[in-house]
Design a protein around this motif. Structure first.
Motif, short mmCIF file in Angstrom:
data_model
loop_
_atom_site.label_atom_id
_atom_site.label_comp_id
_atom_site.label_asym_id
_atom_site.label_seq_id
_atom_site.Cartn_x
_atom_site.Cartn_y
_atom_site.Cartn_z
N VAL A 248 -66.66 -17.77 73.31
CA VAL A 248 -65.85 -18.98 73.36
C VAL A 248 -66.26 -19.97 72.28
CG1 VAL A 248 -65.13 -20.92 74.79
CG2 VAL A 248 -65.46 -18.66 75.82
N GLY A 249 -67.57 -20.19 72.14
CA GLY A 249 -68.04 -21.13 71.13
C GLY A 249 -67.69 -20.68 69.72
N ALA A 250 -67.81 -19.38 69.45
CA ALA A 250 -67.45 -18.85 68.13
C ALA A 250 -65.96 -19.06 67.85
CB ALA A 250 -67.82 -17.37 68.04
N PHE A 251 -65.13 -18.88 68.87
CA PHE A 251 -63.69 -19.12 68.72
C PHE A 251 -63.45 -20.60 68.40
CE2 PHE A 251 -59.53 -20.24 70.56
CZ PHE A 251 -58.71 -19.32 69.93
N ASN A 252 -64.10 -21.49 69.14
CA ASN A 252 -63.97 -22.92 68.87
C ASN A 252 -64.37 -23.26 67.44
OD1 ASN A 252 -63.12 -23.38 71.49
ND2 ASN A 252 -65.00 -24.37 72.16
N ASP A 253 -65.50 -22.70 67.00
CA ASP A 253 -65.98 -22.97 65.65
C ASP A 253 -64.96 -22.53 64.60
OD1 ASP A 253 -68.33 -24.05 66.59
OD2 ASP A 253 -69.56 -22.27 66.14
N PHE A 254 -64.40 -21.33 64.81
CA PHE A 254 -63.41 -20.81 63.87
C PHE A 254 -62.21 -21.75 63.77
CE2 PHE A 254 -59.45 -18.44 63.30
CZ PHE A 254 -59.64 -17.92 62.03
N ILE A 255 -61.71 -22.17 64.92
CA ILE A 255 -60.55 -23.07 64.93
C ILE A 255 -60.88 -24.39 64.24
CG2 ILE A 255 -59.00 -24.39 66.43
CD1 ILE A 255 -58.38 -21.42 66.40
N ARG A 256 -62.05 -24.94 64.56
CA ARG A 256 -62.44 -26.22 63.95
C ARG A 256 -62.55 -26.11 62.42
NH1 ARG A 256 -65.55 -27.40 68.76
NH2 ARG A 256 -67.15 -25.93 68.08
N ASN A 257 -63.10 -25.00 61.95
CA ASN A 257 -63.30 -24.83 60.52
C ASN A 257 -62.00 -24.65 59.75
OD1 ASN A 257 -66.08 -25.00 60.83
ND2 ASN A 257 -66.35 -22.77 60.98
N GLN A 258 -60.92 -24.30 60.47
CA GLN A 258 -59.64 -24.06 59.82
C GLN A 258 -58.68 -25.22 59.97
OE1 GLN A 258 -59.07 -21.44 57.95
NE2 GLN A 258 -60.95 -20.33 58.45
N ALA A 259 -59.06 -26.26 60.73
CA ALA A 259 -58.14 -27.35 61.05
C ALA A 259 -58.74 -28.69 60.63
CB ALA A 259 -57.82 -27.36 62.54
N SER A 261 -57.69 -31.64 62.19
CA SER A 261 -57.57 -32.59 63.29
C SER A 261 -57.51 -31.81 64.60
CB SER A 261 -56.30 -33.44 63.14
OG SER A 261 -55.14 -32.63 63.31
N GLU A 262 -57.68 -32.52 65.71
CA GLU A 262 -57.61 -31.88 67.01
C GLU A 262 -56.22 -31.29 67.25
OE1 GLU A 262 -57.88 -33.55 71.49
OE2 GLU A 262 -59.72 -33.82 70.30
N ALA A 263 -55.19 -31.99 66.79
CA ALA A 263 -53.83 -31.49 66.95
C ALA A 263 -53.65 -30.19 66.16
CB ALA A 263 -52.82 -32.53 66.48
N ASP A 264 -54.21 -30.13 64.96
CA ASP A 264 -54.12 -28.90 64.17
C ASP A 264 -54.90 -27.76 64.83
OD1 ASP A 264 -52.54 -30.08 62.27
OD2 ASP A 264 -54.17 -30.48 60.86
N GLU A 265 -56.03 -28.09 65.46
CA GLU A 265 -56.80 -27.07 66.19
C GLU A 265 -55.95 -26.46 67.29
OE1 GLU A 265 -60.50 -28.52 67.69
OE2 GLU A 265 -60.98 -29.59 65.84
N GLU A 266 -55.28 -27.31 68.05
CA GLU A 266 -54.47 -26.83 69.15
C GLU A 266 -53.31 -25.97 68.66
OE1 GLU A 266 -54.98 -27.23 72.69
OE2 GLU A 266 -56.90 -27.52 71.67
#
Length: 456
Positions: A248-259, A261-266
């Motif tokens: 789960v944390g690795a997935f979160n990190d991947f999303i954060r690194n590609q976005a 803003s929080e809206a872009d992460e979602e």
């Protein structure tokens, strides 16, 4: 319970053509929301003791005759090939089972693409070849109901001889029924002809019962081959169980690194899954999450991809679209209706949090991916070879499922955009396989046939 009320309203007993009183309820009965439960894996050391346990445990397994009724908890039972062998089921019957079932999941690792970090040598001890003979699953509305059901099952086990409990694993989710990554799970389920339930919006027509229940006519107009004799095979089904450890944390990190803003992460997370975290499908709400839509079983599955042929709303590579392409145009043609499955997956571990990072991944979150189908083994091996670990069927070469695919770095994910599509690299294996087995879920009469050794 809203889902149960909806089922009861749509159930018409005069439309039932299946032998519901002989089918295990778990095949047709969806888990509650919220839900808790237990998976238990047992090993049979003595045939007589194993048959005695099955005979007594079968009395606690409800039939599908009341599958729309309100229940606090219910249990299902399934057996591996080695389990049937340990119970001394006749060789002629054993030989009548499909070859993949006879070999077991571990031996089918090449066909399943279970290699590298997903290979059997990395699996939990309970799933090492020949270990899991009998699998029991209990679903319950709450912990109190689970405790009662578990006590009954453990009491029967305690009275047994020659049967060893090799593992047990608790699971559960709150009323949002979200998986470890924070997404509402198991929304799309097929409607089964003869079950008495009319399809909900988005389910299209009911699928032939023989795609799920052995002995009934399938989508081809004839029954799928079933085990001999009829007393053993009819009204049963096959089960695929795969335990995944979620990063789960690795997935979160991947999303954060590609976005940015929080809206872009979602939005990126939704593009990878095909739905927003609430369960709202992208094709119905492409720009923002809609919690009301996501929670509405009358609307959250009422869509197809006919108006999104290019994948501009929901990418072709999204997890949900890969495993249920609906009416998408596929490069490699296949009959989607013979690959439909009944999902009975269960989540374990703490709830998703946005703040989690890869350093927080301790192996305590995951998913038991469980499905039921008369063609279970052909289906999972097709999924693993074509829809999960390859992208040829959607003209994406070797691109793999972003959630359950076994990635070869640098893994990628393609998002169609105008004027050119965007490719995101660095996708990791976010769900690591930690075991599984091919199982047979007998009818209630077949459990008695086994328990009483009626072949003698």
């Amino acid at each position: 319970m809203a889902f149960l009320t909806d089922l009861t309203a749509r159930f018409k007993r005069e439309h039932v053509t299946l032998a519901l009183d002989d089918i295990q309820a778990l095949i047709l009965r969806s888990r509650p929301e919220p839900y808790v439960g237990l998976h238990a894996m047992l090993h049979i050391d003595d045939a007589e003791g194993g048959r005695d346990l099955i005979r007594r445990m079968a009395e606690h397994i409800p039939s599908a005759a009341g599958w729309t009724d309100d229940r606090e908890a219910w249990m299902g039972m399934a057996l591996s090939f080695q389990g049937l062998k340990a119970l001394e089921v006749p060789q002629a019957s054993l030989d009548s089972f499909p070859l993949p079932f006879q070999q077991g999941m571990a031996q089918r690792s090449e066909q399943l693409r279970d290699v590298g970090s997903n290979a059997p040598e990395h699996w939990d001890p309970a799933f090492q070849p020949g270990t899991c003979h009998l699998a029991l699953t209990i679903y319950a509305r709450d912990q109190a109901a689970l405790d009662v059901a578990k006590a009954k099952a453990m009491d029967e086990l305690g009275r047994s001889h020659g049967v060893t409990l090799v593992a047990q694993h608790a699971f559960g989710a709150d009323a949002d029924a979200k998986n470890p990554f924070g997404f509402r799970d198991s929304i799309s389920q097929p409607s089964i002809a003869g079950s008495g339930i009319a399809p909900t919006p988005g389910q299209e027509r009911a699928i032939a019962a023989g795609e799920f229940i052995l002995g009934e006519n399938s989508e081809t107009g004839a029954p799928v081959a079933m085990p001999d004799p009829t007393e053993l095979g009819r009204n049963g089904s096959f089960v695929v169980l795969r335990k995944y450890q979620s990063q789960v944390g690795a997935f979160n990190d991947f999303i954060r690194n590609q976005a940015s803003s929080e809206a872009d992460e979602e939005l990126l997370a939704a593009k990878m899954v095909g739905r927003w975290r609430s369960g709202a499908p992208l094709v119905m709400s492409p720009d923002h999450d809609d919690a009301t839509l996501g929670a509405d079983p009358g609307r959250n599955n009422d869509f197809d991809f006919s108006k999104d042929p290019r994948g501009l709303l929901c990418p072709h590579a999204a997890h949900m679209r890969r495993l249920n392409p609906r009416d998408s145009q596929l490069t490699i043609l296949t009959d989607i209706n013979i690959h439909r499955i009944i999902r009975r997956s269960s989540t374990f571990g703490p709830k998703w949090q946005r703040s989690l990072t890869a350093q927080d991944d301790k192996g305590d979150s995951g998913i038991f991916f469980i499905f039921i189908s008369a063609r279970a083994y052909d289906t999972i091996e097709f999924f693993q070879q074509e829809w999960i670990n390859r992208g040829n069927f959607i003209d994406l070469g070797e691109e793999r499922d972003p959630l359950v695919g076994l990635q070869e770095p640098p893994g990628s994910f393609t998002i169609p955009e105008t004027p050119v599509r965007r490719r995101i690299d660095g996708v990791n294996t976010f769900n690591r396989l930690r075991g599984g087995e091919y199982l047979f879920m007998p009818s209630l009469s077949a459990l008695r046939w086994i328990g009483n050794a009626d072949w003698r």
